[in-house]
Scaffold this motif. Structure first.
Motif, PDB file in Angstrom:
ATOM      1  N   LEU B  11       0.858  -1.175   0.000  1.00 27.87           N
ATOM      2  CA  LEU B  11       0.000   0.000   0.000  1.00 27.87           C
ATOM      3  C   LEU B  11       0.897   1.229   0.000  1.00 27.87           C
ATOM      4  N   SER B  12       0.660   2.124  -0.937  1.00 22.76           N
ATOM      5  CA  SER B  12       1.465   3.341  -1.019  1.00 22.76           C
ATOM      6  C   SER B  12       0.550   4.547  -0.963  1.00 22.76           C
ATOM      7  N   VAL B  13       0.952   5.513  -0.166  1.00 23.64           N
ATOM      8  CA  VAL B  13       0.223   6.777  -0.083  1.00 23.64           C
ATOM      9  C   VAL B  13       1.242   7.904   0.000  1.00 23.64           C
ATOM     10  N   PHE B  14       0.766   9.133  -0.255  1.00 26.78           N
ATOM     11  CA  PHE B  14       1.628  10.290  -0.071  1.00 26.78           C
ATOM     12  C   PHE B  14       1.465  10.827   1.347  1.00 26.78           C
ATOM     13  N   LYS B  15       2.514  11.467   1.801  1.00 24.04           N
ATOM     14  CA  LYS B  15       2.513  12.093   3.118  1.00 24.04           C
ATOM     15  C   LYS B  15       1.304  13.017   3.244  1.00 24.04           C
ATOM     16  N   GLY B  16       0.622  12.898   4.379  1.00 24.93           N
ATOM     17  CA  GLY B  16      -0.533  13.740   4.636  1.00 24.93           C
ATOM     18  C   GLY B  16      -1.849  13.142   4.173  1.00 24.93           C
ATOM     19  N   ALA B  17      -1.771  12.085   3.392  1.00 23.13           N
ATOM     20  CA  ALA B  17      -2.995  11.428   2.911  1.00 23.13           C
ATOM     21  C   ALA B  17      -3.512  10.458   3.975  1.00 23.13           C
ATOM     22  N   PRO B  18      -4.817  10.181   3.948  1.00 25.94           N
ATOM     23  CA  PRO B  18      -5.341   9.170   4.881  1.00 25.94           C
ATOM     24  C   PRO B  18      -4.912   7.773   4.434  1.00 25.94           C
ATOM     25  N   VAL B  19      -4.802   6.902   5.410  1.00 31.10           N
ATOM     26  CA  VAL B  19      -4.415   5.535   5.083  1.00 31.10           C
ATOM     27  C   VAL B  19      -5.312   4.569   5.849  1.00 31.10           C
ATOM     28  N   GLU B  20      -5.676   3.480   5.187  1.00 25.27           N
ATOM     29  CA  GLU B  20      -6.459   2.430   5.824  1.00 25.27           C
ATOM     30  C   GLU B  20      -5.878   1.088   5.419  1.00 25.27           C
ATOM     31  N   LEU B  21      -5.462   0.330   6.401  1.00 22.79           N
ATOM     32  CA  LEU B  21      -4.964  -1.025   6.149  1.00 22.79           C
ATOM     33  C   LEU B  21      -6.058  -2.000   6.585  1.00 22.79           C
ATOM     34  N   LYS B  22      -6.450  -2.835   5.659  1.00 20.23           N
ATOM     35  CA  LYS B  22      -7.601  -3.696   5.902  1.00 20.23           C
ATOM     36  C   LYS B  22      -7.208  -5.010   6.586  1.00 20.23           C
ATOM     37  N   CYS B  23      -8.108  -5.452   7.457  1.00 18.39           N
ATOM     38  CA  CYS B  23      -7.935  -6.724   8.130  1.00 18.39           C
ATOM     39  C   CYS B  23      -9.310  -7.331   8.356  1.00 18.39           C
ATOM     40  N   ASN B  24      -9.483  -8.551   7.909  1.00 16.12           N
ATOM     41  CA  ASN B  24     -10.697  -9.310   8.199  1.00 16.12           C
ATOM     42  C   ASN B  24     -10.319 -10.599   8.902  1.00 16.12           C
ATOM     43  N   TYR B  25     -11.218 -11.085   9.712  1.00 14.54           N
ATOM     44  CA  TYR B  25     -10.891 -12.275  10.495  1.00 14.54           C
ATOM     45  C   TYR B  25     -12.063 -13.241  10.491  1.00 14.54           C
ATOM     46  N   SER B  26     -11.758 -14.473  10.824  1.00 16.57           N
ATOM     47  CA  SER B  26     -12.805 -15.442  11.136  1.00 16.57           C
ATOM     48  C   SER B  26     -12.403 -16.163  12.414  1.00 16.57           C
ATOM     49  N   TYR B  27     -13.360 -16.220  13.324  1.00 15.11           N
ATOM     50  CA  TYR B  27     -13.080 -16.801  14.645  1.00 15.11           C
ATOM     51  C   TYR B  27     -14.403 -17.139  15.275  1.00 15.11           C
ATOM     52  N   SER B  28     -14.526 -18.308  15.837  1.00 17.84           N
ATOM     53  CA  SER B  28     -15.810 -18.747  16.368  1.00 17.84           C
ATOM     54  C   SER B  28     -16.109 -18.162  17.736  1.00 17.84           C
ATOM     55  N   GLY B  29     -15.101 -17.740  18.455  1.00 15.77           N
ATOM     56  CA  GLY B  29     -15.317 -17.219  19.804  1.00 15.77           C
ATOM     57  C   GLY B  29     -15.358 -15.713  19.812  1.00 15.77           C
ATOM     58  N   SER B  30     -15.076 -15.124  20.956  1.00 13.15           N
ATOM     59  CA  SER B  30     -15.009 -13.679  21.080  1.00 13.15           C
ATOM     60  C   SER B  30     -13.589 -13.242  20.726  1.00 13.15           C
ATOM     61  N   PRO B  31     -13.414 -12.493  19.666  1.00 16.23           N
ATOM     62  CA  PRO B  31     -12.054 -12.238  19.168  1.00 16.23           C
ATOM     63  C   PRO B  31     -11.298 -11.204  19.988  1.00 16.23           C
TER      64      PRO B  31
END
Lengths: 115, 113
Positions: B11-31
């Motif tokens: 993921l590349s962005v310029f300084k001052g720009a917003p950034v969002e790094l995505k993460c999804n999970y699967s878990y049967s209990g309370s994560p």
């Protein structure tokens, strides 16, 4: 600030040889872990250790692997007969006892190369 | 089965720009979810954990159980944020407090000047 240390930083060995990777956890920590990361892949859990016994191990941690706390400071991972596919970065981690949300502090890793 | 997915390897962005790094999970209990960061030639270190609901170095992450996501965000990226970011899920066996971490494959963030 206390840190987890690992030695050596890089280990090269021949297939079939035994290797011992060493870790010194943070001094008041009582939970210890080993993870590994094959190049380009995810960091994978190998084993957790508490009170001188294995708490949990993954399917990767077969009979070729063993862990030991030989004294009050070291925590070792032994691979009995290395295979080419054991080449990876091995990370040791430790955490404080007693708290469920205890942070795992990682060492800098040992890069193991099996030729 | 427990799984953590980080869809972006780079993921590349310029300084001052917003950034969002995505993460999804699967878990049967309370994560219990974490973001770890690894700066160049340094060790993995904890950036933040969802139960703390804190902001570290301007980063925040909110656990969305409906979408099974734990995206990492920063409104204004800085060059020093360039690093590898790993999302991790802690799995606890019954009766144990040690837990094991399941990691995503990591996202390499580059912030250009």
């Amino acid at each position: 600030e206390p840190e987890v240390t690992q030695t050596p930083s890089h280990q090269v060995t021949q297939m079939g040889q035994e290797v011992i990777l060493r870790c010194v956890p943070i001094s008041n920590h009582l939970y210890f872990y080993w993870y590994r990361q094959i190049l380009g892949q995810k960091v994978e859990f190998l084993v957790s250790f508490y009170n001188n016994e294995i708490s949990e191990k993954s399917e990767i941690f077969d009979d070729q692997f063993s862990v030991e706390r030989p004294d009050g400071s070291n925590f070792t991972l032994k691979i009995r007969s290395t295979k080419l596919e054991d080449s990876a970065m091995y990370f040791c981690a430790s955490s404080e006892p007693g708290r469920v949300s205890n942070e795992q502090f990682f060492g800098p890793g040992t890069r193991l190369t099996v030729l | 089965a427990q799984r953590v997915t980080q869809p972006e390897k780079l993921l590349s962005v310029f300084k001052g720009a917003p950034v969002e790094l995505k993460c999804n999970y699967s878990y049967s209990g309370s994560p219990e979810l974490f973001w770890y960061v690894q700066y160049s030639r340094q060790r993995l270190q904890l950036l933040l954990r969802h139960i703390s609901r804190e902001s570290i170095k301007g980063f925040t992450a909110d656990l969305n159980k409906g979408e099974t996501s734990f995206h990492l965000k920063k409104p204004f990226a800085q060059e020093e944020d360039s690093a590898m970011y790993y999302c991790a899920l802690k799995s606890l066996r019954r009766g144990s407090t040690l837990g094991r971490l399941y990691f995503g494959r990591g996202t390499q963030l580059t912030v250009w000047p």
